[in-house]
Motif scaffolding. Structure first.
Motif, PDB file in Angstrom:
ATOM      1  N   GLU A  57       4.538 -77.663 -45.947  1.00 19.66           N
ATOM      2  CA  GLU A  57       5.055 -77.378 -47.287  1.00 19.66           C
ATOM      3  C   GLU A  57       5.215 -78.636 -48.138  1.00 19.66           C
ATOM      4  O   GLU A  57       5.361 -78.542 -49.360  1.00 19.66           O
ATOM      5  CB  GLU A  57       6.385 -76.631 -47.199  1.00 19.66           C
ATOM      6  CG  GLU A  57       7.484 -77.347 -46.452  1.00 19.66           C
ATOM      7  CD  GLU A  57       8.669 -76.428 -46.177  1.00 19.66           C
ATOM      8  OE1 GLU A  57       8.526 -75.217 -46.366  1.00 19.66           O
ATOM      9  OE2 GLU A  57       9.730 -76.943 -45.764  1.00 19.66           O
ATOM     10  N   GLY A  58       5.150 -79.801 -47.522  1.00 23.94           N
ATOM     11  CA  GLY A  58       5.253 -81.040 -48.288  1.00 23.94           C
ATOM     12  C   GLY A  58       3.930 -81.484 -48.871  1.00 23.94           C
ATOM     13  O   GLY A  58       3.858 -81.909 -50.023  1.00 23.94           O
ATOM     14  N   ILE A  86      -7.847 -83.162 -60.191  1.00 30.34           N
ATOM     15  CA  ILE A  86      -6.652 -83.512 -59.411  1.00 30.34           C
ATOM     16  C   ILE A  86      -5.453 -82.730 -59.955  1.00 30.34           C
ATOM     17  O   ILE A  86      -5.099 -82.843 -61.133  1.00 30.34           O
ATOM     18  CB  ILE A  86      -6.376 -85.022 -59.468  1.00 30.34           C
ATOM     19  CG1 ILE A  86      -7.628 -85.795 -59.035  1.00 30.34           C
ATOM     20  CG2 ILE A  86      -5.188 -85.369 -58.588  1.00 30.34           C
ATOM     21  CD1 ILE A  86      -8.141 -85.449 -57.657  1.00 30.34           C
ATOM     22  N   VAL A  87      -4.853 -81.922 -59.080  1.00 29.06           N
ATOM     23  CA  VAL A  87      -3.698 -81.097 -59.463  1.00 29.06           C
ATOM     24  C   VAL A  87      -2.638 -81.217 -58.382  1.00 29.06           C
ATOM     25  O   VAL A  87      -2.871 -81.778 -57.306  1.00 29.06           O
ATOM     26  CB  VAL A  87      -4.105 -79.614 -59.640  1.00 29.06           C
ATOM     27  CG1 VAL A  87      -5.110 -79.457 -60.771  1.00 29.06           C
ATOM     28  CG2 VAL A  87      -4.668 -79.041 -58.342  1.00 29.06           C
ATOM     29  N   ASP A  88      -1.448 -80.699 -58.650  1.00 25.18           N
ATOM     30  CA  ASP A  88      -0.384 -80.661 -57.645  1.00 25.18           C
ATOM     31  C   ASP A  88      -0.594 -79.432 -56.767  1.00 25.18           C
ATOM     32  O   ASP A  88      -0.257 -78.310 -57.149  1.00 25.18           O
ATOM     33  CB  ASP A  88       0.995 -80.606 -58.319  1.00 25.18           C
ATOM     34  CG  ASP A  88       1.331 -81.900 -59.053  1.00 25.18           C
ATOM     35  OD1 ASP A  88       0.890 -82.962 -58.582  1.00 25.18           O
ATOM     36  OD2 ASP A  88       2.019 -81.824 -60.093  1.00 25.18           O
ATOM     37  N   ALA A  89      -1.142 -79.648 -55.578  1.00 19.17           N
ATOM     38  CA  ALA A  89      -1.458 -78.539 -54.677  1.00 19.17           C
ATOM     39  C   ALA A  89      -0.225 -78.097 -53.895  1.00 19.17           C
ATOM     40  O   ALA A  89       0.546 -78.928 -53.417  1.00 19.17           O
ATOM     41  CB  ALA A  89      -2.563 -78.947 -53.709  1.00 19.17           C
ATOM     42  N   ARG A  98       4.773 -71.324 -43.326  1.00 23.81           N
ATOM     43  CA  ARG A  98       5.020 -72.629 -43.932  1.00 23.81           C
ATOM     44  C   ARG A  98       6.129 -73.329 -43.159  1.00 23.81           C
ATOM     45  O   ARG A  98       7.110 -72.699 -42.731  1.00 23.81           O
ATOM     46  CB  ARG A  98       5.429 -72.476 -45.392  1.00 23.81           C
ATOM     47  CG  ARG A  98       4.319 -71.968 -46.289  1.00 23.81           C
ATOM     48  CD  ARG A  98       4.838 -71.535 -47.655  1.00 23.81           C
ATOM     49  NE  ARG A  98       5.478 -72.630 -48.381  1.00 23.81           N
ATOM     50  CZ  ARG A  98       4.832 -73.469 -49.175  1.00 23.81           C
ATOM     51  NH1 ARG A  98       3.533 -73.347 -49.346  1.00 23.81           N
ATOM     52  NH2 ARG A  98       5.471 -74.425 -49.827  1.00 23.81           N
ATOM     53  N   ALA A  99       5.977 -74.644 -42.983  1.00 29.33           N
ATOM     54  CA  ALA A  99       6.957 -75.417 -42.224  1.00 29.33           C
ATOM     55  C   ALA A  99       7.061 -76.828 -42.802  1.00 29.33           C
ATOM     56  O   ALA A  99       6.180 -77.266 -43.545  1.00 29.33           O
ATOM     57  CB  ALA A  99       6.544 -75.479 -40.753  1.00 29.33           C
ATOM     58  N   PRO A 100       8.143 -77.557 -42.460  1.00 25.99           N
ATOM     59  CA  PRO A 100       8.306 -78.927 -42.979  1.00 25.99           C
ATOM     60  C   PRO A 100       7.173 -79.862 -42.571  1.00 25.99           C
ATOM     61  O   PRO A 100       6.849 -80.809 -43.295  1.00 25.99           O
ATOM     62  CB  PRO A 100       9.641 -79.378 -42.372  1.00 25.99           C
ATOM     63  CG  PRO A 100      10.384 -78.107 -42.119  1.00 25.99           C
ATOM     64  CD  PRO A 100       9.333 -77.111 -41.715  1.00 25.99           C
TER      65      PRO A 100
END
Length: 310
Positions: free
Chosen positions: A103-104, A244-247, A19-21
């Motif tokens: 990761e965003g 629709i969800v917060d993935a 994971r990265a910015p």
């Protein structure tokens, strides 16, 4: 409830995920924040999703004699999934996938080196016919060598087994092979690659489905992310809305859908109901990090699926 028996013939690869910015551009090096190694591969991911959703599924895949193969066996043993029909390659190593996750946004980039699962031989396929004689549904993807995929599909047709093909990742393949599918489940990119129709919404999805139907495929399920899933059958077609969800990680979302979808079909759901079931499985999976480990269990699925169908 009697459930139909599923055989999954497909891939296993070890997922190496960072994971990265943000995702790296060409020639760019990005510092990551987290790394995990876990079980993956489209075939195995879909099998795990179906198994956790309650399906009776037999897995046929191929691994190498290496640490990544040991990871597979450990995971399946912990899951309670049988490995009787898992083959080991003497030449090629276990497949791996290098996955970068933003990761965003939860979006990803994936490089797959399939390894052993693209080295199925005729000798490896000898047991497939006896398995298919006892099966109702065959689930397949494109992460295996295509000559083996074609042979197994032909066996399935001879044994009157329903063939479900998730044509991922997109590959150049003959229409005569695609015509052996009873159900095909491309995403919008794969649908365009196979039909020649750019899929951007409901109208173009219907056009692409027309091309697949002309090939002789009766049921077409096109997944389009947040736009939903377009389902086309001999009895009609419609768009099934996405949940629709917060993935946090969209890696494996398509695999979660396919595993849930085929589990629904095996329980006797129609194409639309199985699609809604698959949507729930996918929406729950993307709220967790990882691929196979993120697949939801049946109790978790039912809390959402049963509530939404009341």
């Amino acid at each position: 409830m009697d459930k139909k028996k599923i055989v999954m013939f497909g891939s296993y690869v070890a997922d190496l995920t960072g994971r990265a910015p943000h995702l790296p551009k060409a020639a760019e090096t990005v510092f990551g924040d987290e790394f995990k190694m876990g079980p993956g591969g489209k075939g195995s991911n879909q099998a795990v999703a179906a198994f956790r959703a309650g399906a009776d599924i037999t897995v046929v895949t191929k691994i190498g004699k290496d640490v990544f193969g040991e990871l597979f066996l450990d995971f399946y043993n912990n899951e309670g999934m049988a490995t009787d029909h898992v083959l080991q390659d003497e030449e090629k190593g276990t497949g791996i996938a290098l996955i970068c996750v933003d990761e965003g946004t939860g979006q990803n980039q994936i490089l797959v080196v399939p390894g052993a699962c693209t080295n199925f031989t005729d000798a490896d396929l000898e047991e497939m016919r006896s398995l298919l004689r006892e099966a109702d549904i065959l689930l397949m993807q494109f992460e295996v060598n295509l000559d083996a995929l074609e042979k197994v599909m032909r066996m399935a047709k001879e044994e009157n087994v329903t063939v479900v093909l998730n044509p991922a990742p997109a590959r150049d393949i003959g229409k005569d092979i695609l015509a052996m599918c009873d159900i095909i489940t491309p995403n919008e990119v794969e649908a365009e690659a196979l039909s020649g129709v750019a899929v951007t919404g409901e109208k173009s999805a219907r056009q692409a489905c027309g091309v697949f139907h002309a090939m002789g495929i009766p049921h077409v399920i096109i997944t389009m992310g947040k736009l939903g899933v377009f389902v086309s059958t001999p009895d009609g077609d419609r768009m099934v809305p996405a949940r629709i969800v917060d993935a946090v990680d969209t890696t494996g979302a398509g695999d979660a859908f396919n595993g849930g979808f085929v589990a629904g079909i095996a329980e006797g759901m129609d194409m639309f109901g199985a699609t809604e079931f698959g949507n729930v499985v996918a929406s729950l999976s993307v709220q967790k990090f990882g691929t196979a480990p993120s697949m939801p269990h049946r109790a978790e699925i039912d809390k959402v699926f049963c509530r939404e169908r009341e």
